[in-house]
Enzyme design. Structure first.
Site, PDB file in Angstrom:
ATOM      1  N   SER A  38       0.475  91.729  46.820  1.00  0.00           N
ATOM      2  CA  SER A  38      -0.470  91.410  45.670  1.00  0.00           C
ATOM      3  C   SER A  38      -0.757  90.119  44.964  1.00  0.00           C
ATOM      4  O   SER A  38      -0.831  89.184  46.083  1.00  0.00           O
ATOM      5  CB  SER A  38       0.529  92.287  44.003  1.00  0.00           C
ATOM      6  OG  SER A  38      -1.030  92.780  43.025  1.00  0.00           O
ATOM      7  N   HIS A  49       0.689 101.035  46.358  1.00  0.00           N
ATOM      8  CA  HIS A  49       0.292  99.246  45.900  1.00  0.00           C
ATOM      9  C   HIS A  49       1.943  98.946  46.197  1.00  0.00           C
ATOM     10  O   HIS A  49       2.359  97.311  45.970  1.00  0.00           O
ATOM     11  CB  HIS A  49      -0.145  98.749  44.327  1.00  0.00           C
ATOM     12  CG  HIS A  49       0.044  97.369  44.456  1.00  0.00           C
ATOM     13  ND1 HIS A  49      -0.874  97.278  45.361  1.00  0.00           N
ATOM     14  CD2 HIS A  49       0.417  96.424  44.075  1.00  0.00           C
ATOM     15  CE1 HIS A  49      -1.121  95.503  45.234  1.00  0.00           C
ATOM     16  NE2 HIS A  49      -0.278  95.293  44.427  1.00  0.00           N
ATOM     17  N   ASP A  65      -2.830 102.765  48.012  1.00  0.00           N
ATOM     18  CA  ASP A  65      -3.123 102.023  46.869  1.00  0.00           C
ATOM     19  C   ASP A  65      -4.593 102.487  45.932  1.00  0.00           C
ATOM     20  O   ASP A  65      -5.552 102.045  46.144  1.00  0.00           O
ATOM     21  CB  ASP A  65      -3.083 100.831  47.178  1.00  0.00           C
ATOM     22  CG  ASP A  65      -2.600  99.698  46.703  1.00  0.00           C
ATOM     23  OD1 ASP A  65      -2.831  99.847  45.429  1.00  0.00           O
ATOM     24  OD2 ASP A  65      -2.451  98.357  46.918  1.00  0.00           O
TER      25      ASP A  65
END
Length: 285
Positions: free
Chosen positions: A114, A261, A233
């Site tokens: 991320s 995620h 995700d």
């Protein structure tokens, strides 16, 4: 912060604290020999090196030397006063580069999730001598839609219910958090300095419309790269992984079904196996 107990039972890694780039930094170390890995957590509330990477570190440490820092503003690392420190992408990249440089362990296999993926990408682009291979997992950098899952993260209200919503938003529908995870992340997130840092980070992101960067900056990454994505995700759609593959010259991809995620938390065995094989792959063959 010392009173926040980890829900990780009998970890094999060692916790250390040292200064890197002028910032006191908590980091984990595991493994005795082998190619060095550096694992970089994401920017969600309650994120830290231990909660995000514990299940992967133990698996990698059998064959590699593994390091995982708490980034500035998170976990047990420094939280500079928001009036005197810019919680922006440039500062995150400077801290990560200093961590690798001052540990003198590079070039490393650099793994980022991320926001941590975008941070790792920036270091690989600007300091390629520090990075042997890059692994992006649900990485920021490509524009994403303002999904309900993303809004849950950006508008976190620092309640236990809010943290439960974040964990659900960051994971696939089949994932159930282990006992203690939500409490652990919530307790980290509400520590006053961490709370202030998170507000500064999300405020910076909202002011600039997210964590996307110019595609030319992504194309400038020349190190061998593995792009990993959870097929389910809801924060960074799988379409972003395909765009990274189009932009980064030396890249290949791996898509994980029934995963959101957090591949390193939802499917740690598979994720560790995939990145270990990439780290040892003969790319010249």
């Amino acid at each position: 912060m010392a009173g926040i107990a980890s829900y990780i039972a009998e970890p094999s890694f060692e916790r250390r604290d040292a200064e890197f780039g002028g910032h006191q930094t908590r980091f984990l170390v595991a493994g005795e020999d082998g190619k060095p890995f550096v694992l970089v957590h994401g920017g969600g509330a309650g994120a830290d090196c231990e909660g995000n990477w514990a299940d992967v570190i133990d698996r990698l440490a059998t064959d590699f030397r593994v390091f995982a820092p708490d980034m500035v503003g998170f976990g047990h690392s420094a939280k500079p006063n928001v009036e005197q420190f810019a919680y922006d992408q440039a500062e995150r990249e400077r801290h990560l580069a200093a961590f690798i440089d001052e540990l003198e362990v590079g070039p490393v296999v650099l793994v980022g999730n991320s926001m941590g993926g975008l941070t790792a990408l920036g270091v690989a682009r600007d300091r390629p001598e520090l990075v042997d291979r890059l692994i992006l997992m649900g990485s920021a950098g490509i524009p994403v839609p303002q999904s309900d899952q993303l809004k849950t993260i950006m508008d976190y209200d620092f309640t236990l219910t809010g943290m439960e919503k974040i964990v659900r938003s960051l994971t696939g529908g089949r994932y159930s958090p282990p006992p203690g995870m939500v409490d652990y992340r919530h307790n980290l997130s509400i520590e006053p300095a961490t709370r202030a840092a998170y507000k500064a980070i999300t405020g910076w992101m909202k002011a600039r419309g997210g964590l996307q960067i110019d595609e030319a900056m992504i194309q400038a990454v020349k190190v061998p790269t593995l792009v990993v994505a959870g097929k389910d995700d809801g924060v960074v759609p799988v379409s972003c992984a395909y765009r990274f593959l189009e932009l980064i010259p030396q890249s290949r991809g791996y898509i994980m079904p029934d995963c959101g995620h957090w591949p390193m938390i939802e499917k740690p065995a598979e994720f560790a196996d995939v990145i270990a094989r990439f780290a040892m792959m003969d790319l010249a063959a």
